[in-house]
Motif scaffolding. Structure first.
Motif, PDB file in Angstrom:
ATOM      1  N   ARG A 108       0.810  -1.287   0.115  1.00 10.36           N
ATOM      2  CA  ARG A 108       0.057   0.026  -0.077  1.00 10.36           C
ATOM      3  C   ARG A 108       0.889   1.276   0.174  1.00 10.36           C
ATOM      4  O   ARG A 108       0.919   1.898   1.033  1.00 10.36           O
ATOM      5  N   PHE A 109       1.592   1.559  -1.043  1.00  6.41           N
ATOM      6  CA  PHE A 109       2.423   2.519  -1.233  1.00  6.41           C
ATOM      7  C   PHE A 109       2.728   2.903  -2.612  1.00  6.41           C
ATOM      8  O   PHE A 109       2.568   1.938  -3.606  1.00  6.41           O
ATOM      9  N   GLY A 110       2.725   4.115  -3.066  1.00  6.41           N
ATOM     10  CA  GLY A 110       2.935   4.607  -4.395  1.00  6.41           C
ATOM     11  C   GLY A 110       3.076   5.987  -4.569  1.00  6.41           C
ATOM     12  O   GLY A 110       2.358   6.764  -3.783  1.00  6.41           O
ATOM     13  N   THR A 111       3.990   6.379  -5.382  1.00  3.31           N
ATOM     14  CA  THR A 111       4.046   7.748  -5.742  1.00  3.31           C
ATOM     15  C   THR A 111       3.635   8.384  -6.942  1.00  3.31           C
ATOM     16  O   THR A 111       3.584   9.597  -7.411  1.00  3.31           O
ATOM     17  N   LYS A 112       3.401   7.351  -7.909  1.00  2.00           N
ATOM     18  CA  LYS A 112       2.836   7.906  -9.145  1.00  2.00           C
ATOM     19  C   LYS A 112       1.620   7.132  -9.668  1.00  2.00           C
ATOM     20  O   LYS A 112       1.553   5.770  -9.756  1.00  2.00           O
ATOM     21  N   VAL A 113       0.490   7.851  -9.755  1.00  2.00           N
ATOM     22  CA  VAL A 113      -0.867   7.316 -10.312  1.00  2.00           C
ATOM     23  C   VAL A 113      -1.559   6.436  -9.372  1.00  2.00           C
ATOM     24  O   VAL A 113      -2.613   6.733  -8.931  1.00  2.00           O
ATOM     25  N   ARG A 114      -0.869   5.396  -8.822  1.00  2.00           N
ATOM     26  CA  ARG A 114      -1.754   4.367  -7.997  1.00  2.00           C
ATOM     27  C   ARG A 114      -0.665   3.563  -6.946  1.00  2.00           C
ATOM     28  O   ARG A 114       0.429   3.712  -7.010  1.00  2.00           O
ATOM     29  N   PHE A 115      -1.274   3.036  -5.956  1.00  2.00           N
ATOM     30  CA  PHE A 115      -0.536   2.153  -4.951  1.00  2.00           C
ATOM     31  C   PHE A 115      -0.164   0.800  -5.778  1.00  2.00           C
ATOM     32  O   PHE A 115      -0.570   0.205  -6.825  1.00  2.00           O
ATOM     33  N   LYS A 116       0.992   0.171  -5.254  1.00  2.00           N
ATOM     34  CA  LYS A 116       1.434  -1.063  -5.644  1.00  2.00           C
ATOM     35  C   LYS A 116       0.411  -2.192  -5.575  1.00  2.00           C
ATOM     36  O   LYS A 116       0.127  -2.871  -6.349  1.00  2.00           O
ATOM     37  N   SER A 117      -0.342  -1.901  -4.480  1.00  2.00           N
ATOM     38  CA  SER A 117      -1.606  -2.986  -4.339  1.00  2.00           C
ATOM     39  C   SER A 117      -2.575  -2.884  -5.193  1.00  2.00           C
ATOM     40  O   SER A 117      -2.931  -3.980  -5.678  1.00  2.00           O
ATOM     41  N   VAL A 118      -2.873  -1.610  -5.773  1.00  2.00           N
ATOM     42  CA  VAL A 118      -3.846  -1.389  -6.902  1.00  2.00           C
ATOM     43  C   VAL A 118      -3.176  -1.878  -8.161  1.00  2.00           C
ATOM     44  O   VAL A 118      -3.980  -2.725  -8.856  1.00  2.00           O
ATOM     45  N   GLN A 119      -1.990  -1.918  -8.417  1.00  2.00           N
ATOM     46  CA  GLN A 119      -1.292  -2.283  -9.622  1.00  2.00           C
ATOM     47  C   GLN A 119      -1.427  -3.974  -9.595  1.00  2.00           C
ATOM     48  O   GLN A 119      -1.346  -4.430 -10.628  1.00  2.00           O
ATOM     49  N   ALA A 120      -1.249  -4.424  -8.307  1.00  2.00           N
ATOM     50  CA  ALA A 120      -1.038  -5.908  -8.276  1.00  2.00           C
ATOM     51  C   ALA A 120      -2.282  -6.385  -8.584  1.00  2.00           C
ATOM     52  O   ALA A 120      -2.500  -7.596  -9.088  1.00  2.00           O
ATOM     53  N   ALA A 121      -3.565  -5.760  -7.942  1.00  2.00           N
ATOM     54  CA  ALA A 121      -5.037  -6.290  -8.465  1.00  2.00           C
ATOM     55  C   ALA A 121      -4.829  -6.358  -9.921  1.00  2.00           C
ATOM     56  O   ALA A 121      -5.751  -7.200 -10.440  1.00  2.00           O
ATOM     57  N   ARG A 122      -4.663  -5.301 -10.646  1.00  2.00           N
ATOM     58  CA  ARG A 122      -4.867  -4.970 -11.974  1.00  2.00           C
ATOM     59  C   ARG A 122      -4.196  -6.017 -12.646  1.00  2.00           C
ATOM     60  O   ARG A 122      -4.810  -6.844 -13.707  1.00  2.00           O
ATOM     61  N   VAL A 123      -3.145  -6.537 -12.397  1.00  2.00           N
ATOM     62  CA  VAL A 123      -2.211  -7.461 -12.881  1.00  2.00           C
ATOM     63  C   VAL A 123      -2.924  -8.759 -12.732  1.00  2.00           C
ATOM     64  O   VAL A 123      -3.193  -9.835 -13.804  1.00  2.00           O
ATOM     65  N   ALA A 124      -3.205  -9.221 -11.610  1.00  2.00           N
ATOM     66  CA  ALA A 124      -3.949 -10.390 -11.219  1.00  2.00           C
ATOM     67  C   ALA A 124      -5.332 -10.506 -12.045  1.00  2.00           C
ATOM     68  O   ALA A 124      -5.765 -11.617 -12.537  1.00  2.00           O
ATOM     69  N   ALA A 125      -6.101  -9.545 -12.260  1.00  2.00           N
ATOM     70  CA  ALA A 125      -7.378  -9.583 -13.091  1.00  2.00           C
ATOM     71  C   ALA A 125      -7.104  -9.900 -14.294  1.00  2.00           C
ATOM     72  O   ALA A 125      -7.669 -10.515 -15.054  1.00  2.00           O
ATOM     73  N   CYS A 126      -5.967  -9.009 -14.899  1.00  2.00           N
ATOM     74  CA  CYS A 126      -5.796  -9.732 -16.314  1.00  2.00           C
ATOM     75  C   CYS A 126      -5.220 -10.848 -16.472  1.00  2.00           C
ATOM     76  O   CYS A 126      -5.783 -11.735 -17.470  1.00  2.00           O
ATOM     77  N   ALA A 127      -4.495 -11.609 -15.615  1.00  2.00           N
ATOM     78  CA  ALA A 127      -4.118 -12.950 -15.576  1.00  2.00           C
ATOM     79  C   ALA A 127      -5.303 -13.783 -15.522  1.00  2.00           C
ATOM     80  O   ALA A 127      -5.463 -14.789 -16.049  1.00  2.00           O
ATOM     81  N   ALA A 128      -6.318 -13.491 -14.610  1.00  2.00           N
ATOM     82  CA  ALA A 128      -7.450 -14.325 -14.451  1.00  2.00           C
ATOM     83  C   ALA A 128      -8.534 -14.125 -15.933  1.00  2.00           C
ATOM     84  O   ALA A 128      -8.827 -15.214 -16.265  1.00  2.00           O
ATOM     85  N   TRP A 129      -8.583 -12.829 -16.345  1.00  2.00           N
ATOM     86  CA  TRP A 129      -9.618 -13.047 -17.681  1.00  2.00           C
ATOM     87  C   TRP A 129      -8.375 -13.553 -18.855  1.00  2.00           C
ATOM     88  O   TRP A 129      -9.206 -14.532 -19.623  1.00  2.00           O
ATOM     89  N   HIS A 130      -7.196 -13.499 -18.723  1.00  2.00           N
ATOM     90  CA  HIS A 130      -6.562 -14.163 -19.624  1.00  2.00           C
ATOM     91  C   HIS A 130      -6.611 -15.874 -19.469  1.00  2.00           C
ATOM     92  O   HIS A 130      -6.920 -16.665 -20.638  1.00  2.00           O
ATOM     93  N   ALA A 131      -6.780 -16.380 -18.294  1.00  2.00           N
ATOM     94  CA  ALA A 131      -6.775 -17.612 -17.947  1.00  2.00           C
ATOM     95  C   ALA A 131      -7.875 -18.525 -18.411  1.00  2.00           C
ATOM     96  O   ALA A 131      -8.204 -19.318 -19.251  1.00  2.00           O
ATOM     97  N   VAL A 132      -9.121 -17.602 -18.081  1.00  2.00           N
ATOM     98  CA  VAL A 132     -10.403 -18.315 -18.537  1.00  2.00           C
ATOM     99  C   VAL A 132     -10.754 -18.215 -20.027  1.00  2.00           C
ATOM    100  O   VAL A 132     -11.192 -19.041 -20.691  1.00  2.00           O
ATOM    101  N   SER A 133     -10.130 -17.048 -20.693  1.00  2.00           N
ATOM    102  CA  SER A 133     -10.252 -16.925 -21.740  1.00  2.00           C
ATOM    103  C   SER A 133      -9.349 -18.242 -22.762  1.00  2.00           C
ATOM    104  O   SER A 133      -9.888 -18.517 -23.806  1.00  2.00           O
ATOM    105  N   ALA A 134      -8.300 -18.545 -22.012  1.00  2.00           N
ATOM    106  CA  ALA A 134      -7.755 -19.728 -22.639  1.00  2.00           C
ATOM    107  C   ALA A 134      -8.142 -21.123 -22.137  1.00  2.00           C
ATOM    108  O   ALA A 134      -7.650 -22.013 -22.567  1.00  2.00           O
ATOM    109  N   GLY A 135      -9.334 -21.235 -21.530  1.00  2.00           N
ATOM    110  CA  GLY A 135     -10.090 -22.477 -21.196  1.00  2.00           C
ATOM    111  C   GLY A 135      -9.460 -23.054 -19.704  1.00  2.00           C
ATOM    112  O   GLY A 135      -9.758 -24.110 -19.348  1.00  2.00           O
ATOM    113  N   GLU A 136      -8.726 -22.181 -19.034  1.00  2.00           N
ATOM    114  CA  GLU A 136      -8.372 -22.359 -17.792  1.00  2.00           C
ATOM    115  C   GLU A 136      -9.344 -22.223 -16.687  1.00  2.00           C
ATOM    116  O   GLU A 136     -10.037 -21.214 -16.929  1.00  2.00           O
TER     117      GLU A 136
END
Length: 311
Positions: A108-136
């Motif tokens: 929960r720290f960030g100096t530009k645009v967003r916290f690392k925690s928020v960016q981590a959630a965005r990464v996780a969401a992208c990975a989740a959508w990626h996975a289900v699109s590939a049938g996982e």
């Protein structure tokens, strides 16, 4: 130049995760061409197992042997040859991605645009959508102040469940728990639920000396990728200036004028990301580092071998 870190729960995707934004990432991920899935699920022996189950592909037929399932008889070949033949099937395991998400207070720290925690959630969401699109199937395990587990699920519902969990866990008050990366990896090994791929998302500050052994053990059961989330001040020297910081409604200021001050500051802030990158490299794991400004979809697509669509 100044950098201000705010901790107020604005819910607009800066200091708090925005569920709407995580769900909206589905459209962008849909424009990415997926790479073929390669299962790293553990198998015994050198040969692929021949089992009956979901997603089985026909391999060959051979002469019937005692104990073969009579329901799998190849009647056409039996009629042509005059001898009983059994169909054999190649196991095609359903892919499964388990996301390991760091929720320590350092995220929960960030100096530009967003916290690392928020960016981590965005990464996780992208990975989740990626996975289900590939049938996982896709699931997520949080470690740090939120020690939670969402078991893998298939299809869009699985990705939506991940997005909901990410937003829910982010809203939890910081508990001060400090689960080490080694302990988190040990716990992950117990809850893999047949995961063929694992994505570790962390800033590295929870890395400890025994994490290497646990991470190596995890690679024996699944293909592991590492995504290091870091703030700009953790990755490079800050420009000279006075840097005001706000945390829990308390303000402080860090003065960085000399090169020595800036170097010491960057080394202290960047210790976590550096440790995790070195750990991943020592095990030859595929690893990317992303700051709080970058597009998470680019890093996820690169980690999993996807290519940008030309549409």
């Amino acid at each position: 130049m100044s950098a201000v870190v705010q901790t107020r729960a604005d819910g607009n995707g800066c200091s708090r995760v925005s569920l709407a934004e995580l769900i909206a990432l589905r459209v962008r991920v849909g424009r990415v061409r997926m790479a073929p899935l390669l299962s790293r699920a553990a198998r015994s022996g050198q040969q692929s197992s021949r089992l009956y189950g979901r997603g089985m592909d026909y391999a060959e037929s051979r002469v019937y042997q005692a104990g073969d399932d009579v329901r799998r008889l190849d009647w056409r070949l039996t009629a042509r040859s005059g001898k009983l033949h059994t169909k054999l099937f190649q196991e095609d395991r359903e892919g499964c991605l388990l996301i390991l998400l760091d929720t320590h207070a350092s995220m929960r720290f960030g100096t530009k645009v967003r916290f690392k925690s928020v960016q981590a959630a965005r990464v996780a969401a992208c990975a989740a959508w990626h996975a289900v699109s590939a049938g996982e199937r896709v699931g997520v395990m949080a470690f740090g102040h939120a020690e939670q587990l969402l078991r893998p699920q298939a299809g869009p519902r699985g990705a939506l469940a991940v997005c909901g969990a990410l937003a829910e866990w982010d809203a939890l008050p910081t508990s001060g728990k400090a689960e080490s990366l080694a302990d988190a990896l040990t716990r992950a090994g117990r809850v893999l639920h047949g995961a063929s791929r694992v994505l570790l998302i962390s800033d590295g500050f929870s890395s400890d000396t025994s994490a290497r052994r646990q991470l190596l053990d995890l690679t024996r059961h699944a293909g592991v990728r590492v995504l290091v989330v870091a703030d700009a001040l953790e990755l490079a020297l800050a420009p000279p200036g006075r840097y005001p910081f706000e945390h829990a409604d308390e303000c402080s200021e860090v003065v960085l004028q000399s090169e020595r001050q800036r170097l010491d500051f960057q080394r202290a802030l960047g210790a976590g990301p550096s440790r995790l990158v070195e750990l991943a490299q020592s095990l030859n794991l595929r690893c990317n580092c992303i700051d709080t400004v970058a597009d998470p979809l680019e890093s996820v697509a690169d980690l999993f071998g996807a290519a940008r669509s030309t549409r």
